[in-house]
Structures are given as structure tokens and as C-alpha cells.
Design an enzyme around this catalytic site. Sequence first.
Site, short mmCIF file in Angstrom:
data_model
loop_
_atom_site.label_atom_id
_atom_site.label_comp_id
_atom_site.label_asym_id
_atom_site.label_seq_id
_atom_site.Cartn_x
_atom_site.Cartn_y
_atom_site.Cartn_z
N ILE A 278 -7.34 -0.82 -3.00
CA ILE A 278 -6.74 -2.13 -2.79
C ILE A 278 -5.23 -1.89 -2.76
O ILE A 278 -4.73 -0.89 -3.27
CB ILE A 278 -7.12 -3.17 -3.86
N ASP A 279 -4.49 -2.79 -2.14
CA ASP A 279 -3.06 -2.59 -1.96
C ASP A 279 -2.35 -2.42 -3.30
O ASP A 279 -2.78 -2.96 -4.33
CB ASP A 279 -2.44 -3.79 -1.22
#
Length: 469
Positions: free
Chosen positions: A251-252
Amino acid sequence: MSSVSFSSIFTNNGRSLGAPVSLLRTLASTHASCHRNIYKSNVVLSFSSSNRNFVCESWKRHVFTHTDTAAIAAATTPSSYGYPEYHRLLPCPSQNCPPRVEHLVVSEGGPVLEYICRELNLPPLDIYTSFHSLKMRVFKEVTDPSVLSKRSSIKGKTVREAQKTFRITHVDQIVEAGTYLRVHVHPKRFPRCYDIDWNSRIIAVTESHVVLDKPAGTSVGGTTDNIEESCATFASRALGLTTPLRTTHQIDNCTEGCVVLARTQEYCSIFHRKIREKKVKKLYLALTTAPLPVGIMTHYMRPINIAPRLVSEDFITGWYLCQLEVMECKKVPWPDATVGKAYSIEDCGWPSRDYAYECKIKLLTGRTHQVRAQLAACGAPIVGDSMYMPAAIAQLSSPGLNPFGKCQKEYASDDDKEMAVIEWISQHGMEPSVAIGLQACHISWDDGECCYEARSPWWRCKCNVGSGV
């Protein structure tokens, strides 16, 4: 003496998770005597290890409680959060230096550390956090098959295999003449790693995997130039594991929430297969600047692996399908200024900040920046998203600015369209420094047999980053 101290940390096949406390003092004194700024010439060494033996093998699937967290803290060397202090890297600056990457072609074979020190005029202790070694593909004189065939390192390999990139795993590794080295002199650092109480972020531990509530402002498994300051490394240390956990998905950096880290390569492969077969369910909470309609949202993403990610509502041949489902959307107060400051939430200039909208989203496809790009394309960028919100604001005042939007213009030629695309890209900003209003709040697989939830998102909290949350 300095060289001995430097080499001593590269134990366990170059992936030791601990280092003597005296090392940091040695580093500091060495740099002081050389009148060098340790933040301006920090070359990062990236390591990998085939040794994946884990401690605590008796642990079964278990959801952590505060009692368990305290027990783990008591069992490890004391520090501010109950696990050994991290002295493997040079002190982390509060601000990252501008990127600096040096590209070298080895002219004379020998130990990689000696070569880089000589070519970049750096002392050994500066070569410290990550460099990559890649077989040269660009220069024909060193990758021509007739040349490669004479190199001992490619015996039994095809030319294609010999030209593949690989990561240096030890400072004493020998590099051959013609090897191409990419050296990250100013690696991206992650100071947030040192502010977190990682024990409190562990959601569950099983024989096969660990589930972490990832803090915003951190990398799941490391970046190209820094694989040390990552969730995988720091979670492993918090749990007392001897080698790092393995990443199964990303995930970012600016997103918080549930991530699954595998304890073995076998389970890493198993989980990858579950993702490919769409057996993993992911839910997100997004704090948006405008309301979103409930239902499935479909876009197509440009197949270029560079941010910002451009999306179109119209089908374009070769572009990737992006789908998510907005399950609910409710009006909530705009985040408190104190909390926003604690998480470095950037202003971005959205015109109305009386209310925000908390949306529960089911991810149907998993593209990089998908949620952020899709919501911004719909005129509801995520709070604090300094990359996509500026473009959304620009589109409010000039609806035809987006060449892939609802109000896209007709272009007289392909060149005009390309110029419009370049202009649209320029309207986007930089990646957020810490957090945005996005949380991976839920992850489950095996028909719900494995099901995990993250804590409340940051915008509902009254605590600050300094408290180690």
C-alpha cells in the site's frame, strides 16, 4: 579499526538486524574527524538473505492484546518501546536530501566497497545504506555476447540471464570489469520508522504470517534505494524475529492500515496466488473532500509506471481496468487542525473545509494509486493528497484541462493531445510527506477464515505522531 567495525555488522549473510551500539559512536566520530556531513554522502547498502529461520515458531494464529505486547517488550532489550534500538543505519535526518544517484561501470574488477570508495572519493563508513549492481545493458562493449561468454560469473547462464539486474548482498562481494553499478548516494530516508511503537501496531501473528497496522509515512517492504527503514524490518525487530518478514502486497507510503507480511517464502507465494485469484478482500476508508455516489466506479489507467497515474472514464486500448465499489459515504467534520499538523497533512488549497466525507470502499482491482487517482478524477480527492488534489482543483476552474475527463476537448492532432497530457501531468503535485485520508481498514481471505481490522483511522484520533502511534 573503522573498517573492522563496518564489516562486523554484515553478519548472517549480510542481513543482520542488530549492530553494536558503539558503531553509531564510531560513525559519528569518524565523520566529525573528516569534517563531513553524514547526511550529504550517505550511500545505502541493500542486503538480502536466503536464511529465513524464524524464532518463536511455537506461536500459533493469535490476535495480539495489550498483555501480549507488554510480554514481548519485556522479553527484548529495553528501549523506548521495549525492543532493541536500531543502530544499523546512520542517524536519520528530519529532511531528505535531494536525490543523487551515481552510475558507474567497473573498469577493474575487485571488492565492490573498495571500487566505490575509490571512484566516488568516499570513506568506507559512508558506503552504508544501499547500492545496486546491475549487469550493463546499455554499453555494447561490456554486454556483447562475445564479451559475456568469457566472464566466469555467467557460466551455465544464457545471455539474457547474465544481463539481469541483481542486488549487492555483501561489501566484500567481487565485481567484474564491465559490471554496471547504480549507487544511491542520497537514499530516501523514513524518519517516521523511529517514532512508532511497532509492538502496538501488530494485529496478529500466525505460523505463516504477521498482520500489521501499517503507519502512514512508512514503506511496507522498502524502496529501491532503502530496504532497511521499512515496516518489514521494524516489525520483525519488534517481534524479536531474527530475519525480516517478507512483503506479500503493497500500500502507498502515505496510506495506513492492514498489510500482510509472510514468515516464509512459501507462504509469500501462496498469498500472491490468492491475490491473483481474487480471493483476498480489501476494504478502505477514504476521507474525501466531496461526496461520492454509492456504487461501482470504473476507470482505465495509463500503463506507465510513473506517478501521477492518469485515468480515463473511457476505454482506451492497452490501459488497465480499475474498479472499486463505494459502499457508503457519510458527512463528517473536517479533520482537527492539531491532528492534521501531527500527521503532516498538507493543505493543498481545497476551497471548502467545513466538512469532509468518509467513504467505505471495496477494492475490486489493485492498481498503484488506484483509489487516489479514481477519486480525484471524480472531483473528490482525498484529504491531504498533495499529488492528486492540485490537479482536481485546477480541473474545477478549467473543466477541459483533463484530456481524459468528462469535458475533454477535441484535439486537432496527436501532437496537440500529447501537449495536453503533459500540461495535465504538470498540474499534479508532489507525493505527500506523511499521511493522507486513506486507510486499508480491513483485509480477509479464505472466505473470511482469516479476517483482520485496523484501528481507527488517524482523522478520528486526538493523539499525535510524537506519541509513537
